[in-house]
Design a protein around this motif. Structure first.
Motif, PDB file in Angstrom:
ATOM      1  N   VAL A  45       0.453  -1.228  -0.044  1.00  0.00           N
ATOM      2  CA  VAL A  45      -0.136  -0.221  -0.036  1.00  0.00           C
ATOM      3  C   VAL A  45       0.823   1.181  -0.137  1.00  0.00           C
ATOM      4  O   VAL A  45       0.657   2.179  -0.598  1.00  0.00           O
ATOM      5  N   LYS A  46       2.079   1.373   0.808  1.00  0.00           N
ATOM      6  CA  LYS A  46       2.821   2.368   0.973  1.00  0.00           C
ATOM      7  C   LYS A  46       3.333   2.728  -0.407  1.00  0.00           C
ATOM      8  O   LYS A  46       3.588   3.853  -1.009  1.00  0.00           O
ATOM      9  N   SER A  47       3.818   1.459  -1.206  1.00  0.00           N
ATOM     10  CA  SER A  47       4.465   1.881  -2.122  1.00  0.00           C
ATOM     11  C   SER A  47       3.580   2.464  -3.310  1.00  0.00           C
ATOM     12  O   SER A  47       4.050   3.355  -4.206  1.00  0.00           O
ATOM     13  N   ILE A 108      -6.676   3.369  -4.493  1.00  0.00           N
ATOM     14  CA  ILE A 108      -7.010   2.331  -3.887  1.00  0.00           C
ATOM     15  C   ILE A 108      -7.279   0.875  -4.895  1.00  0.00           C
ATOM     16  O   ILE A 108      -6.860  -0.117  -4.448  1.00  0.00           O
ATOM     17  N   ASP A 109      -7.704   1.254  -6.043  1.00  0.00           N
ATOM     18  CA  ASP A 109      -7.808   0.348  -7.073  1.00  0.00           C
ATOM     19  C   ASP A 109      -6.428  -0.635  -7.331  1.00  0.00           C
ATOM     20  O   ASP A 109      -6.177  -1.659  -7.339  1.00  0.00           O
ATOM     21  N   ALA A 113      -5.460  -4.182  -6.509  1.00  0.00           N
ATOM     22  CA  ALA A 113      -4.946  -5.203  -7.513  1.00  0.00           C
ATOM     23  C   ALA A 113      -3.454  -5.751  -7.142  1.00  0.00           C
ATOM     24  O   ALA A 113      -3.468  -6.976  -7.302  1.00  0.00           O
ATOM     25  N   ALA A 114      -2.714  -4.801  -6.445  1.00  0.00           N
ATOM     26  CA  ALA A 114      -1.078  -5.427  -6.262  1.00  0.00           C
ATOM     27  C   ALA A 114      -1.437  -6.390  -5.005  1.00  0.00           C
ATOM     28  O   ALA A 114      -0.554  -7.548  -4.972  1.00  0.00           O
ATOM     29  N   LEU A 115      -2.248  -6.352  -4.243  1.00  0.00           N
ATOM     30  CA  LEU A 115      -2.541  -7.042  -2.989  1.00  0.00           C
ATOM     31  C   LEU A 115      -3.166  -8.420  -3.187  1.00  0.00           C
ATOM     32  O   LEU A 115      -2.905  -9.405  -2.826  1.00  0.00           O
ATOM     33  N   VAL A 122      -7.271 -11.524   1.056  1.00  0.00           N
ATOM     34  CA  VAL A 122      -6.758 -11.456   2.371  1.00  0.00           C
ATOM     35  C   VAL A 122      -7.155  -9.990   3.084  1.00  0.00           C
ATOM     36  O   VAL A 122      -7.364  -9.735   4.079  1.00  0.00           O
ATOM     37  N   VAL A 123      -6.507  -9.025   1.898  1.00  0.00           N
ATOM     38  CA  VAL A 123      -6.639  -7.657   2.940  1.00  0.00           C
ATOM     39  C   VAL A 123      -7.990  -6.947   2.360  1.00  0.00           C
ATOM     40  O   VAL A 123      -8.044  -6.881   1.235  1.00  0.00           O
TER      41      VAL A 123
END
Length: 193
Positions: A45-47, A108-109, A113-115, A122-123
């Protein structure tokens, strides 16, 4: 284009406001909630936030505002992200306080997508919004705080509730005080460290 000082003031106001709102939604939350199930969740998220805010600092203030708008209506449940559907024909996203001025949906999208590639299912989106607001606060104003995670995404989003609960931009101090009092926050409340 917003000036850097107006963005910083916005960050400070919303950072204080959502720190006050956090206890209202923290029943089973904890710092490091995803440590075992998705260890890189917060760094992803930070990245993502960093890459978007570097290109457009206004998105950072937009993420902070999105978190405030999400938490102030139904609690921090990502209901502000829900699109119209048969179950939610007129969601918060379409309300006057959110449409068209709420920004940061694309951040957020991208984070979601990365998560999903890293640890599918999970997240929660609610945690992504919370983490994105925290990271934006740091990037824009060096405001740093720990944020507990473990929120669940809501399934209900009602346009009229955004109008009912979000403080209007023209509210005077008495009206703002009353809208915060509904959420159990008084002028004497201070964010805790």
């Amino acid at each position: 284009m917003e000036s850097k000082s107006s963005i910083l003031v916005t960050c400070l106001i919303f950072a204080t406001a959502f720190q006050l709102l956090l206890p209202l939604s923290e029943a089973s939350l904890k710092v490091g909630f995803y440590k075992k199930t998705c260890p890189r969740a917060e760094s992803i998220v930070k990245s993502t936030v960093r890459s978007f805010v570097r290109k457009n600092s206004g998105l950072g203030a937009g993420l902070i505002r999105m978190f405030f708008h999400d938490c102030f209506v139904r609690g921090c449940d990502a209901s502000v992200l829900l699109d119209p559907s048969p179950a939610n024909p007129d969601p918060e996203k379409n309300s006057i306080p959110n449409n068209p001025s709420l920004r940061g949906y694309e951040v957020i999208d991208a984070a979601k997508a990365a998560l999903e590639k890293e640890c599918p299912g999970v997240v929660s989106c609610a945690d992504i919004i919370a983490l994105a607001a925290r990271d934006a606060s740091f990037l824009l104003g060096k405001i740093s705080y720990k944020i507990p995670t473990g929120r669940r995404d809501g399934k209900v989003s009602i346009n009229a509730e955004a109008l009912q609960f979000l403080p209007a931009p023209f509210f005077n101090l008495s009206q703002l005080e009353a809208s915060y009092a509904i959420k159990g926050i008084s002028l004497a409340d201070q964010p805790s460290d």
